[in-house]
Structures are given as C-alpha cells and as structure tokens.
Design a protein around this motif. Sequence first.
Motif, PDB file in Angstrom:
ATOM      1  N   PHE A  60      32.755  32.101  38.732  1.00 35.34           N
ATOM      2  CA  PHE A  60      32.005  33.281  39.181  1.00 35.34           C
ATOM      3  C   PHE A  60      32.962  34.377  39.644  1.00 35.34           C
ATOM      4  CE2 PHE A  60      29.738  35.436  42.790  1.00 35.34           C
ATOM      5  CZ  PHE A  60      28.923  36.233  41.986  1.00 35.34           C
ATOM      6  N   ALA A  61      33.998  33.988  40.411  1.00 38.13           N
ATOM      7  CA  ALA A  61      34.990  34.970  40.856  1.00 38.13           C
ATOM      8  C   ALA A  61      35.686  35.607  39.661  1.00 38.13           C
ATOM      9  CB  ALA A  61      36.011  34.302  41.768  1.00 38.13           C
ATOM     10  N   ALA A  62      36.023  34.807  38.656  1.00 41.05           N
ATOM     11  CA  ALA A  62      36.680  35.343  37.459  1.00 41.05           C
ATOM     12  C   ALA A  62      35.769  36.323  36.723  1.00 41.05           C
ATOM     13  CB  ALA A  62      37.077  34.197  36.528  1.00 41.05           C
ATOM     14  N   THR A  63      34.476  36.030  36.687  1.00 44.93           N
ATOM     15  CA  THR A  63      33.516  36.924  36.051  1.00 44.93           C
ATOM     16  C   THR A  63      33.475  38.268  36.762  1.00 44.93           C
ATOM     17  OG1 THR A  63      32.122  35.103  35.311  1.00 44.93           O
ATOM     18  CG2 THR A  63      31.083  37.258  35.473  1.00 44.93           C
ATOM     19  N   VAL A  64      33.373  38.225  38.087  1.00 44.49           N
ATOM     20  CA  VAL A  64      33.311  39.459  38.878  1.00 44.49           C
ATOM     21  C   VAL A  64      34.569  40.291  38.669  1.00 44.49           C
ATOM     22  CG1 VAL A  64      33.269  40.380  41.223  1.00 44.49           C
ATOM     23  CG2 VAL A  64      31.757  38.487  40.616  1.00 44.49           C
ATOM     24  N   GLN A  70      37.046  46.567  34.291  1.00 36.16           N
ATOM     25  CA  GLN A  70      36.704  47.535  33.259  1.00 36.16           C
ATOM     26  C   GLN A  70      36.435  48.924  33.822  1.00 36.16           C
ATOM     27  OE1 GLN A  70      33.758  46.002  30.411  1.00 36.16           O
ATOM     28  NE2 GLN A  70      34.159  43.925  31.164  1.00 36.16           N
ATOM     29  N   GLN A  71      36.423  49.043  35.173  1.00 37.25           N
ATOM     30  CA  GLN A  71      36.144  50.305  35.832  1.00 37.25           C
ATOM     31  C   GLN A  71      37.300  50.701  36.749  1.00 37.25           C
ATOM     32  OE1 GLN A  71      33.493  52.095  35.275  1.00 37.25           O
ATOM     33  NE2 GLN A  71      31.940  50.717  34.449  1.00 37.25           N
ATOM     34  N   PRO A  72      37.716  51.985  36.749  1.00 35.96           N
ATOM     35  CA  PRO A  72      38.686  52.415  37.747  1.00 35.96           C
ATOM     36  C   PRO A  72      38.007  52.389  39.118  1.00 35.96           C
ATOM     37  CG  PRO A  72      37.849  54.297  36.496  1.00 35.96           C
ATOM     38  CD  PRO A  72      37.311  53.063  35.833  1.00 35.96           C
ATOM     39  N   PRO A  73      38.730  52.084  40.185  1.00 35.33           N
ATOM     40  CA  PRO A  73      40.183  51.899  40.286  1.00 35.33           C
ATOM     41  C   PRO A  73      40.631  50.444  40.157  1.00 35.33           C
ATOM     42  CG  PRO A  73      39.245  51.961  42.471  1.00 35.33           C
ATOM     43  CD  PRO A  73      38.080  52.075  41.513  1.00 35.33           C
ATOM     44  N   PHE A  74      39.813  49.594  39.516  1.00 33.40           N
ATOM     45  CA  PHE A  74      40.102  48.170  39.479  1.00 33.40           C
ATOM     46  C   PHE A  74      40.768  47.712  38.181  1.00 33.40           C
ATOM     47  CE2 PHE A  74      36.114  48.894  41.851  1.00 33.40           C
ATOM     48  CZ  PHE A  74      36.525  48.504  43.120  1.00 33.40           C
ATOM     49  N   THR A  75      41.192  48.635  37.330  1.00 32.39           N
ATOM     50  CA  THR A  75      41.680  48.269  35.998  1.00 32.39           C
ATOM     51  C   THR A  75      42.899  47.353  36.040  1.00 32.39           C
ATOM     52  OG1 THR A  75      42.873  50.381  35.957  1.00 32.39           O
ATOM     53  CG2 THR A  75      40.744  50.300  34.838  1.00 32.39           C
ATOM     54  N   ALA A  76      43.711  47.438  37.109  1.00 33.85           N
ATOM     55  CA  ALA A  76      44.902  46.583  37.212  1.00 33.85           C
ATOM     56  C   ALA A  76      44.535  45.117  37.423  1.00 33.85           C
ATOM     57  CB  ALA A  76      45.803  47.066  38.354  1.00 33.85           C
ATOM     58  N   TRP A  77      43.289  44.846  37.749  1.00 36.76           N
ATOM     59  CA  TRP A  77      42.876  43.474  38.008  1.00 36.76           C
ATOM     60  C   TRP A  77      42.781  42.631  36.740  1.00 36.76           C
ATOM     61  CZ3 TRP A  77      38.444  43.489  42.217  1.00 36.76           C
ATOM     62  CH2 TRP A  77      38.950  44.067  43.389  1.00 36.76           C
ATOM     63  N   SER A  78      42.820  43.264  35.598  1.00 39.01           N
ATOM     64  CA  SER A  78      42.643  42.522  34.348  1.00 39.01           C
ATOM     65  C   SER A  78      43.740  41.490  34.131  1.00 39.01           C
ATOM     66  CB  SER A  78      42.590  43.486  33.157  1.00 39.01           C
ATOM     67  OG  SER A  78      43.798  44.228  33.057  1.00 39.01           O
ATOM     68  N   ASP A 236      28.417  49.601  37.467  1.00 40.91           N
ATOM     69  CA  ASP A 236      28.504  50.978  36.988  1.00 40.91           C
ATOM     70  C   ASP A 236      29.739  51.650  37.584  1.00 40.91           C
ATOM     71  OD1 ASP A 236      26.135  50.510  35.706  1.00 40.91           O
ATOM     72  OD2 ASP A 236      24.893  51.511  37.219  1.00 40.91           O
ATOM     73  N   GLN A 237      29.976  52.881  37.155  1.00 42.74           N
ATOM     74  CA  GLN A 237      31.093  53.642  37.726  1.00 42.74           C
ATOM     75  C   GLN A 237      30.821  53.943  39.197  1.00 42.74           C
ATOM     76  OE1 GLN A 237      31.682  57.148  35.325  1.00 42.74           O
ATOM     77  NE2 GLN A 237      32.830  56.035  33.776  1.00 42.74           N
ATOM     78  N   LEU A 238      31.912  54.087  39.960  1.00 45.10           N
ATOM     79  CA  LEU A 238      31.784  54.434  41.372  1.00 45.10           C
ATOM     80  C   LEU A 238      31.159  55.818  41.530  1.00 45.10           C
ATOM     81  CD1 LEU A 238      35.262  53.378  42.811  1.00 45.10           C
ATOM     82  CD2 LEU A 238      33.248  51.971  42.417  1.00 45.10           C
ATOM     83  N   VAL A 239      30.369  55.980  42.571  1.00 48.12           N
ATOM     84  CA  VAL A 239      29.796  57.280  42.909  1.00 48.12           C
ATOM     85  C   VAL A 239      30.292  57.668  44.299  1.00 48.12           C
ATOM     86  CG1 VAL A 239      27.695  58.598  43.347  1.00 48.12           C
ATOM     87  CG2 VAL A 239      27.746  56.894  41.501  1.00 48.12           C
TER      88      VAL A 239
END
Length: 335
Positions: A60-64, A70-78, A236-239
């Motif tokens: 589940f953690a890997a899924t999250v 796939q969304q900034p600012p988390f793209t480095a998490w890939s 979704d994208q951050l707002v």
Amino acid sequence: MSIRTKSSVMATFLLFTSVLFPSISLAASHFSTSPNTIKYSILSRAGIKEDTAPEELRKFAATVIQELAQQPPFTAWSEAITTIEPLGPGTHSWLVTIQDRETNSTSFPSGYLIISMTEAGEYKLIEYGMGPDSVYAISTLESALKNAGLSLSNNNNLEIVPVYSGPVLAEWAIIRAGTSQVEHYLDAQTGELLPENESSWKLQASRYVPPVKAAGSSSTHPEYLAGEEMSHLSPDQLVHTSDSFDPYDNILWMVENAMNVKFESFENVLVKHKRLIFVSSSQDRTYSAPLPVFGYQKWSLNDDSTLYIMSGSESSPRFISLQALTDSGKFIKYK
C-alpha cells in the motif's frame, strides 16, 4: 510553530493564548550523538526490525508513493527507497520514511507517509509530506534534545519512541533506559517540549480512530497486490489557495468564532477564504498547536474522492486527511 498550554488559553483568550509554553532550561550535560545513534535507539525501543512491516502495508505504501511521484513536487520519489517503522507500541500506525536513493540521508529524508490500520484491518493514509522540517525529522529531534539539555550518548541512556495518535498527536516520547516511564514528550514537527505526561497521552490516544474517508488499501486492485495492475488511488495536482503563512503573523483569529464547515463543502470554503487556521479542541488536551491551511490535494477513490489539506510551510509541506482534522478540532478564518 508554537505550543499553547491549556491554562494560558483559559486565562487569556478562554480558548487560545499568546504566551509561549516555556521550554526546559538548558542542562550542563554535553550532547554528543549522531542521527544514526538516535535511529538505533528508536528501532531498539520499538523492538522490531525495519523489514518486518506487514506485506500489505508495504505494498500500500509503495502504491501511494508511486502515485504521488507522478505529480510535482513528489517526482523524485519515483526512485526513492523507504524505511517503515512502527509509531509507538500498540498504536497500529507506521512511519514510512522516503529517502533519495543517491544520498540516502537519515537527517534530511525526501519525505514521509503516516499510515494507520483500522479495526477492520484496512490501511489508511493519514498524512504525507516532505522537506527538512517534516514530522519526525531526525535533524529536528537532534536539535530538540540538544536545546533541552538531554543527553543521548553511545550507551543509550535515553530511549526515544515516535508515538502517533492522529495528526494533532504526533510526538516523541523520551524514556530513560531501563525503565518504562516516559520523562518528556516533544512535538514531532517543531521539537518543542510539550506539557504532556503519560496519563494525558494515553487518555487522548485512546480516542484516536483512523478516518474512514482517508485513502485506503481497500481501494487497491487485488491484481495490483499481485504486482499486475495499477491502483485505483489517484492524486490530483496540488491546489495552492494562498502562499504559506505563520498563524502568529496576525493573531486576530484567536478571538474569531469557529466555522461550521462540512466535509463535503470544505473545498469551496477554502477556495473562497484562501487561508484558514486549524485548532485542535478537546477538554482532554494539554496544549494547542494551530496549523496554517493554504491549499489541498484531492485524491480520487474509485467513483469517490477525498481531500488532504496543505499545512506546514512552503519548504516543508504537510498534507493531512481532512477528516482526521475535522474529527479532532475546528477551522477558523485567517484575516
């Protein structure tokens, strides 16, 4: 962020106070340790190895993480690596620390997730975030111990347990080695010494119930758990409804009435008012720590959706399940 005591709240604003809770005076003992020493003490006290987290929790953690990447600012998490640790004994919550694969820094992790398990056995994403001032950052703990004059030497004369019972009860429990008694509680985000004791902690912690409307493992395909398909979880994208802000830049909110906000209408309310303050409220609480609210991220869950509000700061954003907050406090307009 500053911590407010219940007694000062009653004396000054009935519900709030502008007087800081005094921190413990510096002791003469010399503080000499490293994040790795602290890390060892935490894991030793928890009595569990890092790789013993339940398989469904890890998936589940890997899924999250995969979805957020796939969304900034988390793209480095890939390409990040993760460590999963229990948040205190018997709380059924876990801290997922996300580290950059290249630097693998324990002092400045790339981010974190906090996941709790319901009575039915479902895993729920309670909050997530990133940045140097994240919840349970080892660097913050190291500074907090030094400022409080607490010594953690190589003989582990102090043992540290990260404890969690919802986003308004994220703390470090400081225990003297060889005993089971908690001597101090520190705020897990700011590192401030808290007016907390074992009795007050247990009373509040016993009331924690993971929010039903948080993103959960039941929304994941069984096929995905076998490694064949993607999850239904989709952020979704951050707002950003405003820039980040400090609640104490303007304390007029302390005398404002709480808003009557329903879960279903919260998004529209936040978009309209741009900035809100969340304040924990319970007769059992020993302190109050206001959280600035200046944005959100929506997650789609099959045909439904749920909201995570943005708090913290611009450099260290914290995203918290809206229901986890509405269950434990109130929102106030920030002018």
